[in-house]
Design a protein around this motif. Structure first.
Motif, PDB file in Angstrom:
ATOM      1  N   GLU A  69      11.173   7.973  -0.380  1.00  0.00           N
ATOM      2  CA  GLU A  69      11.228   7.364   0.949  1.00  0.00           C
ATOM      3  C   GLU A  69      11.050   5.842   0.923  1.00  0.00           C
ATOM      4  OE1 GLU A  69       7.016   8.545   0.066  1.00  0.00           O
ATOM      5  OE2 GLU A  69       8.901   9.624   0.008  1.00  0.00           O
ATOM      6  N   THR A  70      10.961   5.254  -0.265  1.00  0.00           N
ATOM      7  CA  THR A  70      10.742   3.817  -0.380  1.00  0.00           C
ATOM      8  C   THR A  70      12.004   3.032  -0.052  1.00  0.00           C
ATOM      9  OG1 THR A  70       9.053   4.131  -2.071  1.00  0.00           O
ATOM     10  CG2 THR A  70      10.081   1.971  -1.966  1.00  0.00           C
ATOM     11  N   ASN A  71      11.829   1.978   0.719  1.00  0.00           N
ATOM     12  CA  ASN A  71      12.922   1.066   1.038  1.00  0.00           C
ATOM     13  C   ASN A  71      13.094   0.108  -0.147  1.00  0.00           C
ATOM     14  OD1 ASN A  71      14.687  -0.826   2.023  1.00  0.00           O
ATOM     15  ND2 ASN A  71      13.435  -1.388   3.783  1.00  0.00           N
ATOM     16  N   PRO A  72      14.223   0.165  -0.847  1.00  0.00           N
ATOM     17  CA  PRO A  72      14.392  -0.683  -2.035  1.00  0.00           C
ATOM     18  C   PRO A  72      14.480  -2.173  -1.725  1.00  0.00           C
ATOM     19  CG  PRO A  72      16.359   0.640  -1.650  1.00  0.00           C
ATOM     20  CD  PRO A  72      15.345   1.055  -0.639  1.00  0.00           C
ATOM     21  N   SER A  73      14.597  -2.541  -0.459  1.00  0.00           N
ATOM     22  CA  SER A  73      14.656  -3.964  -0.118  1.00  0.00           C
ATOM     23  C   SER A  73      13.270  -4.544   0.196  1.00  0.00           C
ATOM     24  CB  SER A  73      15.603  -4.188   1.058  1.00  0.00           C
ATOM     25  OG  SER A  73      15.115  -3.545   2.213  1.00  0.00           O
ATOM     26  N   MET A 102       1.703  -3.984  -9.797  1.00  0.00           N
ATOM     27  CA  MET A 102       1.769  -2.511  -9.783  1.00  0.00           C
ATOM     28  C   MET A 102       0.806  -1.983  -8.714  1.00  0.00           C
ATOM     29  SD  MET A 102       3.890  -1.218 -12.091  1.00  0.00           S
ATOM     30  CE  MET A 102       3.393   0.224 -12.971  1.00  0.00           C
ATOM     31  N   ASN A 103      -0.369  -2.573  -8.633  1.00  0.00           N
ATOM     32  CA  ASN A 103      -1.332  -2.170  -7.606  1.00  0.00           C
ATOM     33  C   ASN A 103      -0.820  -2.498  -6.206  1.00  0.00           C
ATOM     34  OD1 ASN A 103      -3.190  -1.102  -9.384  1.00  0.00           O
ATOM     35  ND2 ASN A 103      -4.344  -3.004  -9.562  1.00  0.00           N
ATOM     36  N   LEU A 104      -0.187  -3.650  -6.052  1.00  0.00           N
ATOM     37  CA  LEU A 104       0.358  -4.033  -4.756  1.00  0.00           C
ATOM     38  C   LEU A 104       1.435  -3.049  -4.295  1.00  0.00           C
ATOM     39  CD1 LEU A 104       0.437  -6.287  -2.534  1.00  0.00           C
ATOM     40  CD2 LEU A 104       2.324  -7.275  -3.847  1.00  0.00           C
ATOM     41  N   CYS A 105       2.191  -2.513  -5.235  1.00  0.00           N
ATOM     42  CA  CYS A 105       3.295  -1.594  -4.918  1.00  0.00           C
ATOM     43  C   CYS A 105       2.896  -0.123  -5.055  1.00  0.00           C
ATOM     44  CB  CYS A 105       4.483  -1.882  -5.829  1.00  0.00           C
ATOM     45  SG  CYS A 105       5.194  -3.509  -5.586  1.00  0.00           S
ATOM     46  N   ALA A 106       1.616   0.150  -5.152  1.00  0.00           N
ATOM     47  CA  ALA A 106       1.151   1.518  -5.398  1.00  0.00           C
ATOM     48  C   ALA A 106       1.679   2.529  -4.394  1.00  0.00           C
ATOM     49  CB  ALA A 106      -0.373   1.558  -5.434  1.00  0.00           C
ATOM     50  N   GLU A 107       1.832   2.127  -3.145  1.00  0.00           N
ATOM     51  CA  GLU A 107       2.318   3.065  -2.127  1.00  0.00           C
ATOM     52  C   GLU A 107       3.834   3.240  -2.169  1.00  0.00           C
ATOM     53  OE1 GLU A 107       2.535   0.076   1.686  1.00  0.00           O
ATOM     54  OE2 GLU A 107       0.608   0.918   1.124  1.00  0.00           O
ATOM     55  N   LEU A 108       4.513   2.442  -2.977  1.00  0.00           N
ATOM     56  CA  LEU A 108       5.973   2.500  -3.055  1.00  0.00           C
ATOM     57  C   LEU A 108       6.484   3.209  -4.312  1.00  0.00           C
ATOM     58  CD1 LEU A 108       6.666  -1.244  -2.131  1.00  0.00           C
ATOM     59  CD2 LEU A 108       6.608   0.721  -0.585  1.00  0.00           C
ATOM     60  N   ILE A 109       5.610   3.331  -5.317  1.00  0.00           N
ATOM     61  CA  ILE A 109       6.045   3.876  -6.604  1.00  0.00           C
ATOM     62  C   ILE A 109       5.245   5.120  -6.977  1.00  0.00           C
ATOM     63  CG2 ILE A 109       6.885   1.674  -7.489  1.00  0.00           C
ATOM     64  CD1 ILE A 109       4.260   1.319  -8.967  1.00  0.00           C
ATOM     65  N   LYS A 110       5.831   5.898  -7.888  1.00  0.00           N
ATOM     66  CA  LYS A 110       5.160   7.097  -8.377  1.00  0.00           C
ATOM     67  C   LYS A 110       4.020   6.695  -9.299  1.00  0.00           C
ATOM     68  CE  LYS A 110       9.641   9.263  -8.534  1.00  0.00           C
ATOM     69  NZ  LYS A 110      10.770   9.455  -9.416  1.00  0.00           N
ATOM     70  N   GLU A 111       2.972   7.496  -9.272  1.00  0.00           N
ATOM     71  CA  GLU A 111       1.860   7.248 -10.177  1.00  0.00           C
ATOM     72  C   GLU A 111       2.307   7.534 -11.595  1.00  0.00           C
ATOM     73  OE1 GLU A 111      -2.028   8.695  -9.292  1.00  0.00           O
ATOM     74  OE2 GLU A 111      -1.545   8.824  -7.170  1.00  0.00           O
ATOM     75  N   LYS A 112       1.793   6.753 -12.531  1.00  0.00           N
ATOM     76  CA  LYS A 112       2.179   6.931 -13.927  1.00  0.00           C
ATOM     77  C   LYS A 112       1.311   7.968 -14.637  1.00  0.00           C
ATOM     78  CE  LYS A 112       4.723   3.371 -15.536  1.00  0.00           C
ATOM     79  NZ  LYS A 112       5.000   2.672 -16.723  1.00  0.00           N
ATOM     80  N   THR A 113       0.202   8.307 -14.058  1.00  0.00           N
ATOM     81  CA  THR A 113      -0.673   9.280 -14.704  1.00  0.00           C
ATOM     82  C   THR A 113      -0.590  10.600 -13.958  1.00  0.00           C
ATOM     83  OG1 THR A 113      -2.542   8.562 -13.359  1.00  0.00           O
ATOM     84  CG2 THR A 113      -2.283   7.526 -15.514  1.00  0.00           C
ATOM     85  N   PHE A 114      -0.777  11.672 -14.689  1.00  0.00           N
ATOM     86  CA  PHE A 114      -0.722  13.004 -14.105  1.00  0.00           C
ATOM     87  C   PHE A 114      -1.776  13.850 -14.794  1.00  0.00           C
ATOM     88  CE2 PHE A 114       0.848  17.399 -14.241  1.00  0.00           C
ATOM     89  CZ  PHE A 114       0.938  17.648 -12.888  1.00  0.00           C
ATOM     90  N   ILE A 115      -2.597  14.487 -14.005  1.00  0.00           N
ATOM     91  CA  ILE A 115      -3.619  15.370 -14.552  1.00  0.00           C
ATOM     92  C   ILE A 115      -3.285  16.776 -14.101  1.00  0.00           C
ATOM     93  CG2 ILE A 115      -6.062  15.948 -14.564  1.00  0.00           C
ATOM     94  CD1 ILE A 115      -6.640  13.008 -13.963  1.00  0.00           C
ATOM     95  N   PHE A 116      -3.126  17.666 -15.069  1.00  0.00           N
ATOM     96  CA  PHE A 116      -2.809  19.046 -14.758  1.00  0.00           C
ATOM     97  C   PHE A 116      -4.083  19.864 -14.878  1.00  0.00           C
ATOM     98  CE2 PHE A 116      -1.563  23.365 -15.921  1.00  0.00           C
ATOM     99  CZ  PHE A 116      -0.741  23.658 -14.854  1.00  0.00           C
TER     100      PHE A 116
END
Length: 121
Positions: A40-44, A98-112
């Protein structure tokens, strides 16, 4: 994402004028950021331009740092401990964007975590 804006920001961050030799770094960074975007991120969104430019700058500083690790002595060439603080600052800048764009990008870490109704022994 606006390539002209990314080029201007890259020049600001790196101190290098954007020429054809830096375009692969910028293009690669744009592709990487596009892969990280949430659906849902706006690329602009302008924040993504800053992220791309900081990512391209980080890649440039890594390349420069790898080149500068060689120290020439009387007896030949040897590896030296890098004194390149530009790489450290580029890493911090990238981390901040990366922190500024945290709501626009997928998290890089995943805990299962798995849950089971069978008790542990």
């Amino acid at each position: 994402m606006n390539i002209e804006s990314i080029k201007t920001l890259f020049t600001l961050f790196s101190g290098e004028d954007v020429s054809e030799k830096y375009m692969p770094l910028i293009t690669l960074s744009v592709v990487e950021v596009e892969k990280m975007l949430l659906p849902e991120t706006n690329p602009s969104d302008m924040r993504l331009d800053f992220l791309c430019a900081s990512m391209a700058n980080h890649k440039l500083q890594q390349i420069n740092s790898a080149r500068e690790r060689s120290e020439y002595t009387v007896s030949g060439k040897m590896l030296s401990e890098s004194k390149n603080t530009s790489l450290k600052f580029a890493e911090k800048l990238l981390h901040d964007y990366m922190n500024l764009c945290a709501e626009l990008i997928k998290e890089k870490t995943f805990i299962f975590m798995g849950f089971s109704d069978v008790p542990e022994e």
